[in-house]
Scaffold this motif. Sequence first.
Motif, mmCIF file in Angstrom:
data_model
loop_
_atom_site.group_PDB
_atom_site.id
_atom_site.type_symbol
_atom_site.label_atom_id
_atom_site.label_comp_id
_atom_site.label_asym_id
_atom_site.label_seq_id
_atom_site.Cartn_x
_atom_site.Cartn_y
_atom_site.Cartn_z
ATOM 1 N N ILE A 257 0.862 -1.177 0.000
ATOM 2 C CA ILE A 257 0.000 0.000 0.000
ATOM 3 C C ILE A 257 0.902 1.231 0.000
ATOM 4 C CG2 ILE A 257 -1.736 1.307 1.263
ATOM 5 C CD1 ILE A 257 -2.775 -1.316 2.375
ATOM 6 N N TYR A 258 0.761 2.046 -1.012
ATOM 7 C CA TYR A 258 1.574 3.253 -1.111
ATOM 8 C C TYR A 258 1.014 4.342 -0.199
ATOM 9 C CZ TYR A 258 3.954 1.283 -5.175
ATOM 10 O OH TYR A 258 4.702 0.486 -6.012
ATOM 11 N N ASP A 259 1.901 4.986 0.544
ATOM 12 C CA ASP A 259 1.498 6.145 1.345
ATOM 13 C C ASP A 259 2.591 7.200 1.261
ATOM 14 O OD1 ASP A 259 3.546 5.504 3.246
ATOM 15 O OD2 ASP A 259 2.195 4.091 4.207
ATOM 16 N N GLU A 260 2.342 8.339 1.869
ATOM 17 C CA GLU A 260 3.249 9.473 1.760
ATOM 18 C C GLU A 260 4.631 9.176 2.331
ATOM 19 O OE1 GLU A 260 4.706 12.787 0.518
ATOM 20 O OE2 GLU A 260 2.575 12.384 0.174
ATOM 21 N N ILE A 261 4.693 8.329 3.340
ATOM 22 C CA ILE A 261 5.961 8.061 4.022
ATOM 23 C C ILE A 261 6.804 7.035 3.263
ATOM 24 C CG2 ILE A 261 7.012 7.189 6.143
ATOM 25 C CD1 ILE A 261 4.565 8.244 7.651
ATOM 26 N N THR A 262 6.187 5.938 2.832
ATOM 27 C CA THR A 262 6.947 4.833 2.246
ATOM 28 C C THR A 262 7.186 4.968 0.738
ATOM 29 O OG1 THR A 262 4.900 3.564 1.915
ATOM 30 C CG2 THR A 262 6.090 3.233 3.988
ATOM 31 N N THR A 263 6.427 5.819 0.064
ATOM 32 C CA THR A 263 6.582 5.956 -1.388
ATOM 33 C C THR A 263 7.902 6.651 -1.717
ATOM 34 O OG1 THR A 263 4.181 6.090 -1.687
ATOM 35 C CG2 THR A 263 5.564 6.876 -3.502
ATOM 36 N N PRO A 264 8.731 6.061 -2.572
ATOM 37 C CA PRO A 264 10.035 6.662 -2.900
ATOM 38 C C PRO A 264 9.890 7.942 -3.724
ATOM 39 C CG PRO A 264 9.609 4.763 -4.289
ATOM 40 C CD PRO A 264 8.497 4.793 -3.275
ATOM 41 N N LYS A 265 11.014 8.552 -4.065
ATOM 42 C CA LYS A 265 10.997 9.794 -4.826
ATOM 43 C C LYS A 265 10.536 9.580 -6.268
ATOM 44 C CE LYS A 265 14.578 12.191 -2.174
ATOM 45 N NZ LYS A 265 15.906 12.871 -2.241
ATOM 46 N N GLU A 266 10.656 8.350 -6.728
ATOM 47 C CA GLU A 266 10.220 8.042 -8.086
ATOM 48 C C GLU A 266 9.693 6.614 -8.128
ATOM 49 O OE1 GLU A 266 11.828 8.718 -12.626
ATOM 50 O OE2 GLU A 266 13.279 8.097 -11.117
ATOM 51 N N VAL A 267 8.577 6.414 -8.808
ATOM 52 C CA VAL A 267 7.991 5.085 -8.991
ATOM 53 C C VAL A 267 8.135 4.697 -10.458
ATOM 54 C CG1 VAL A 267 5.877 3.717 -8.918
ATOM 55 C CG2 VAL A 267 6.370 5.334 -7.077
ATOM 56 N N LEU A 268 8.788 3.556 -10.693
ATOM 57 C CA LEU A 268 9.015 3.063 -12.048
ATOM 58 C C LEU A 268 8.112 1.858 -12.298
ATOM 59 C CD1 LEU A 268 12.928 3.217 -12.098
ATOM 60 C CD2 LEU A 268 11.309 4.961 -12.866
ATOM 61 N N ILE A 269 7.369 1.912 -13.372
ATOM 62 C CA ILE A 269 6.389 0.866 -13.687
ATOM 63 C C ILE A 269 6.827 0.136 -14.950
ATOM 64 C CG2 ILE A 269 3.978 0.412 -14.256
ATOM 65 C CD1 ILE A 269 3.337 3.053 -12.725
ATOM 66 N N ILE B 248 8.056 1.560 -18.522
ATOM 67 C CA ILE B 248 6.951 2.082 -19.334
ATOM 68 C C ILE B 248 6.451 3.421 -18.779
ATOM 69 C CG2 ILE B 248 4.698 1.564 -20.338
ATOM 70 C CD1 ILE B 248 6.971 -0.302 -21.169
ATOM 71 N N ILE B 249 6.319 3.510 -17.460
ATOM 72 C CA ILE B 249 5.839 4.756 -16.841
ATOM 73 C C ILE B 249 6.777 5.133 -15.701
ATOM 74 C CG2 ILE B 249 3.932 5.926 -15.675
ATOM 75 C CD1 ILE B 249 2.029 3.907 -16.897
ATOM 76 N N SER B 250 7.149 6.395 -15.650
ATOM 77 C CA SER B 250 7.940 6.934 -14.545
ATOM 78 C C SER B 250 7.165 8.107 -13.939
ATOM 79 C CB SER B 250 9.311 7.405 -15.045
ATOM 80 O OG SER B 250 9.949 8.217 -14.081
ATOM 81 N N ILE B 251 6.945 8.043 -12.621
ATOM 82 C CA ILE B 251 6.191 9.100 -11.935
ATOM 83 C C ILE B 251 7.037 9.634 -10.787
ATOM 84 C CG2 ILE B 251 4.044 9.715 -10.757
ATOM 85 C CD1 ILE B 251 2.735 7.294 -12.041
ATOM 86 N N ASN B 252 7.240 10.948 -10.764
ATOM 87 C CA ASN B 252 7.950 11.580 -9.653
ATOM 88 C C ASN B 252 7.350 12.954 -9.368
ATOM 89 O OD1 ASN B 252 8.987 13.296 -11.626
ATOM 90 N ND2 ASN B 252 10.918 12.197 -11.772
ATOM 91 N N GLU B 253 8.053 13.768 -8.577
ATOM 92 C CA GLU B 253 7.511 15.073 -8.179
ATOM 93 C C GLU B 253 7.453 16.062 -9.339
ATOM 94 O OE1 GLU B 253 9.580 16.553 -4.800
ATOM 95 O OE2 GLU B 253 9.249 14.743 -3.603
ATOM 96 N N LYS B 254 8.191 15.756 -10.424
ATOM 97 C CA LYS B 254 8.166 16.648 -11.592
ATOM 98 C C LYS B 254 6.960 16.373 -12.484
ATOM 99 C CE LYS B 254 13.193 17.289 -11.826
ATOM 100 N NZ LYS B 254 14.410 17.110 -12.673
ATOM 101 N N GLY B 255 6.608 15.094 -12.611
ATOM 102 C CA GLY B 255 5.482 14.762 -13.483
ATOM 103 C C GLY B 255 5.457 13.304 -13.870
#
Length: 222
Positions: A57-69, A136-143
């Motif tokens: 379960i992703y939350d604000e504390i455990t989610t890294p700076k970037e999620v790679l899918i 395929i998908i990269s999500i971070n604080e930039k976009g």
Amino acid sequence: MKFGIIFCTIVGLCALFAGIYYFKLLFPVSLIFIIVALINAVFAYKEYNIQKSEKIIYDEITTPKEVLIKYSPSSIIIAISIYFIFIILGVFILYLTIINYDSSIIFIGTIAIVSGLLIFILIKIIIQTKDLSKIIISINEKGIQVKNSPRYLWNEISVEKITTKYIRNPDSKHQNNVYSNYLYFFHGSTKIELNIDDFDITDFQLAQVLKIFRNRYNSNTL
């Protein structure tokens, strides 16, 4: 995704038993069966680890700076396993053709066609294997970045969410019996949609990730 593990296990066991059976009769064919069994065992283990990660379960504390899918191994495993079945059949045909050697055009043509098909299948397997590590998908604080396209920035993105499309089967009494999940958002006035059914993240997890990084961006711009 459990289907991927079940499929791999069945194919792997069948290949292993076939490899043992042909060990003394046709050693080259036996070796291919054993290799297929080992490959399926590795893929099943990888798929098992992916399924364990689905419980995260992703939350604000455990989610890294970037999620790679990436792609889920399930569909790739099935495709590669089918390719190996064709390789086994091709090698068996080559073996039968070579032991009945003659100099006829049919013999040469059979060798050329089967060899060409085997090379083509091997190339397909290499491509499918590379897809396992492809982001395929990269999500971070930039976009959000989709495949090799430029990153879509959060200040240019709106209405990001996960949508579900139902496909009506006219031959079924149930109107909405097939569905697919999509990553959906607008980049300016352009609508972006990407099917996420074959990825190593669930639709619920991806919705959590979108919300977390949107909140991080909003907090940083205050």
